[in-house]
Structure formats: C-alpha cells, structure tokens
Design an enzyme around this catalytic site. Structure first.
Site, short mmCIF file in Angstrom:
data_model
loop_
_atom_site.label_atom_id
_atom_site.label_comp_id
_atom_site.label_asym_id
_atom_site.label_seq_id
_atom_site.Cartn_x
_atom_site.Cartn_y
_atom_site.Cartn_z
N HIS A 28 0.88 -1.18 0.00
CA HIS A 28 0.00 0.00 0.00
C HIS A 28 0.91 1.22 0.00
O HIS A 28 2.12 1.10 0.25
CB HIS A 28 -0.98 -0.01 1.18
CG HIS A 28 -0.35 0.11 2.54
ND1 HIS A 28 0.50 -0.85 3.04
CD2 HIS A 28 -0.43 1.08 3.50
CE1 HIS A 28 0.89 -0.50 4.25
NE2 HIS A 28 0.36 0.68 4.55
N HIS B 134 1.25 3.95 1.88
CA HIS B 134 1.62 4.76 3.05
C HIS B 134 3.12 5.06 2.96
O HIS B 134 3.89 4.22 2.47
CB HIS B 134 1.34 3.97 4.35
CG HIS B 134 0.04 4.34 5.00
ND1 HIS B 134 -0.64 3.47 5.82
CD2 HIS B 134 -0.70 5.49 4.97
CE1 HIS B 134 -1.75 4.06 6.27
NE2 HIS B 134 -1.80 5.28 5.75
N ASP C 61 5.60 4.92 4.98
CA ASP C 61 6.58 3.97 5.54
C ASP C 61 6.72 2.70 4.71
O ASP C 61 7.56 1.85 5.01
CB ASP C 61 6.26 3.62 7.01
CG ASP C 61 4.86 3.10 7.22
OD1 ASP C 61 3.91 3.68 6.67
OD2 ASP C 61 4.70 2.10 7.96
N HIS C 62 5.95 2.59 3.62
CA HIS C 62 6.05 1.41 2.74
C HIS C 62 6.55 1.75 1.34
O HIS C 62 6.86 0.85 0.56
CB HIS C 62 4.69 0.69 2.66
CG HIS C 62 4.29 0.11 3.97
ND1 HIS C 62 4.33 -1.24 4.24
CD2 HIS C 62 3.89 0.71 5.13
CE1 HIS C 62 3.95 -1.44 5.50
NE2 HIS C 62 3.68 -0.27 6.05
N HIS D 53 -6.62 -2.58 5.87
CA HIS D 53 -5.86 -1.54 6.58
C HIS D 53 -6.35 -0.11 6.29
O HIS D 53 -6.31 0.74 7.16
CB HIS D 53 -4.39 -1.70 6.20
CG HIS D 53 -3.48 -0.65 6.70
ND1 HIS D 53 -3.44 -0.26 8.01
CD2 HIS D 53 -2.53 0.10 6.06
CE1 HIS D 53 -2.52 0.69 8.16
NE2 HIS D 53 -1.97 0.93 6.99
ZN LIG Z 1 3.14 0.62 7.92
ZN LIG Z 2 0.10 1.54 6.51
#
Ligand SMILES: [Zn+2]
Ligand SMILES: [Zn+2]
Length: 255
Positions: free
Chosen positions: A61, A63, A65-66, A141
């Site tokens: 996904h 976000h 941090d990914h 999520h």
């Molecule tokens: Zn994450």
């Molecule tokens: Zn996330």
C-alpha cells in the site's frame, strides 16, 4: 531453499535501530523486494544485497513507511548503471499518482539507464514463475480512511501477500487493523511475517493459537512496544505459541 531477509522492521515512526518497512525474498536466481520504506537502499547495502539483482518490487500500500524509499532506490540503481528492466507492482488505483510522483522527482524514463514499469496489482496470481506464485489478499488496513481518500481522488487499496515458493508458503500481512480482517487469509504458513503495531502483541498471539504456522515473526514494531518485545518469551508461553520471534533489521530466515 529460499531466503527471507528483513531489511526494514519499524512501524510508521522512524527510529534509530530499524528502517521502515521492507523485506527481500531470494529463490534461485530471483530476488524480489516487498515494500520499500525509508532506508531500504542502506539496508540492502548492509545486508549485502545487490540492488541490481532485484527483479521485481511489490508495494502493499502507498503509506509513506512502505513506499518512501522507492525513489532513492531507483536513483541508486540509475547511479550504479543498472541495465536490466525492473517491474514495480502496486495498488492499481494509486498507480497513476505514483507514476506522476516519480516523474516529479526526475526519475524520467528516457534518462534512466534501465527501464522501470509500474504494474497494477489486480488479479491473482499477481506474478507466477517456475516454483513461485505471488498472490494478494485485502487486509482492510485503509478501510477507515477510504471515504476521505476517495473524496480526494486517491485510492484505498492495501494488500497482504501470500507467497507459494518451492512448495512452501510465506505470508506477509503488511498493515491491518484487527486480526478479524485477516483471519480467513492467514490459516497456515511455513513463515508468517505479521505486523503488530496496530493489533498489538497479545491479540496476535491469541490469533496464532488457532493457526498452523511454522514460524512467526512479529514485524512493524513501534518504539513503545520494546518492553513487550523483550517480554515475548513469557507472553508466548502464556498463549502457548511456539516459534515466534520479534523482527530485527538484517534477520534472515531460510525456508
Ligand atoms: Zn506501515
Ligand atoms: Zn500503513
């Protein structure tokens, strides 16, 4: 035999001793990267993984941090004269936005030494080759943020990965809110990489009681979970769960 190397085990908050989300799967001549959070390039260097060997990247996904490490990783490949093509799989609804973003940071296809292609995650299997099948499942999520995201013209897809490799099964949940969201997808696995910053250690250990999992690694750790992480042997005993450990950057699993 295949290898899993954890290259980023932090949750969304940056910390000194963990990079943001990423891990590597190696099997025969194949090297795949799952997620590309901040610090992934440096983690590849410290784990002695040649970025040129990465043949595909799978983003669960979008976000930060990914995916925040992706542009620098693409730049690193360019600055080290990569020649082989690269495929980057990501949620279909946000593909055009990410494509524009990469253009906006001057990763312009015509100037690269290699071609990179963004591939939409749609149907299963997402990718299949001899001995490897990569499938996704929705992990719920982004369900809460979905209405607001859509109002702003942004998609809200988030996936976990179910990987069959050489007769074994590796599951990477990526982020999810509650174990209810993943219970029908995570039933058996040889290795389970499960995030624990949202549901928490105890909910996950309870969830593991009714699963058939060979080894579990608790991933995506918040700094405030450090104490719980240290107490994991006691907690695991309380729930009767075996072969469970807390993720650390650089950790390797052979499957
Ligand atoms: Zn994450
Ligand atoms: Zn996330």
């Amino acid at each position: 035999m295949s290898r899993v190397i954890l290259t980023g085990t932090a949750a969304g908050l940056p910390v000194l001793d963990r990079m943001n989300a990423s891990w590597v799967l190696q099997y025969k001549e194949h090297t795949f990267l799952f997620d590309a959070g901040e610090g992934v390039s440096r983690s590849l260097l410290s784990s002695k993984i040649d970025p040129h060997d990465i043949e595909k990247i799978f983003i669960s996904h979008t976000h930060p941090d990914h995916i925040s490490g992706l542009p620098v990783l693409l730049q690193m490949m360019f600055m080290t004269d990569r020649r082989s093509p690269l495929e980057i799989y990501l949620p279909a609804s946000n593909l055009p936005i990410i494509e524009r973003f990469l253009l906006g940071v001057y990763l312009i296809p015509e100037k690269m030494t290699y071609s990179y292609t963004l591939m939409p995650i749609r149907d299963n299997p997402v990718f299949k080759t001899e001995g490897i099948e990569i499938n996704v499942f929705p992990n719920g999520h982004l369900d809460l943020v979905a209405p607001l995201a859509r109002q702003n013209g942004v998609g809200a897809e988030s996936y976990g990965f179910d990987i069959k490799i050489n007769g074994k099964r590796v599951i990477y949940t990526s982020d999810f809110q509650r174990t209810d969201d993943i219970e029908k997808y995570v039933t058996t696995a040889d290795l389970l990489i499960v995030e624990c910053s949202h549901a928490g250690f105890e909910e996950i250990l309870e969830f593991l009681q009714s699963r058939k999992i060979g080894r579990t690694v608790l991933n995506h750790i918040l700094p405030q979970q450090q104490k719980e992480a240290e107490a994991l042997p006691i907690l695991a005993q309380k729930y009767g769960v075996e072969n469970v450990s807390v993720a650390a950057d650089g950790m390797i699993f052979e499957i």
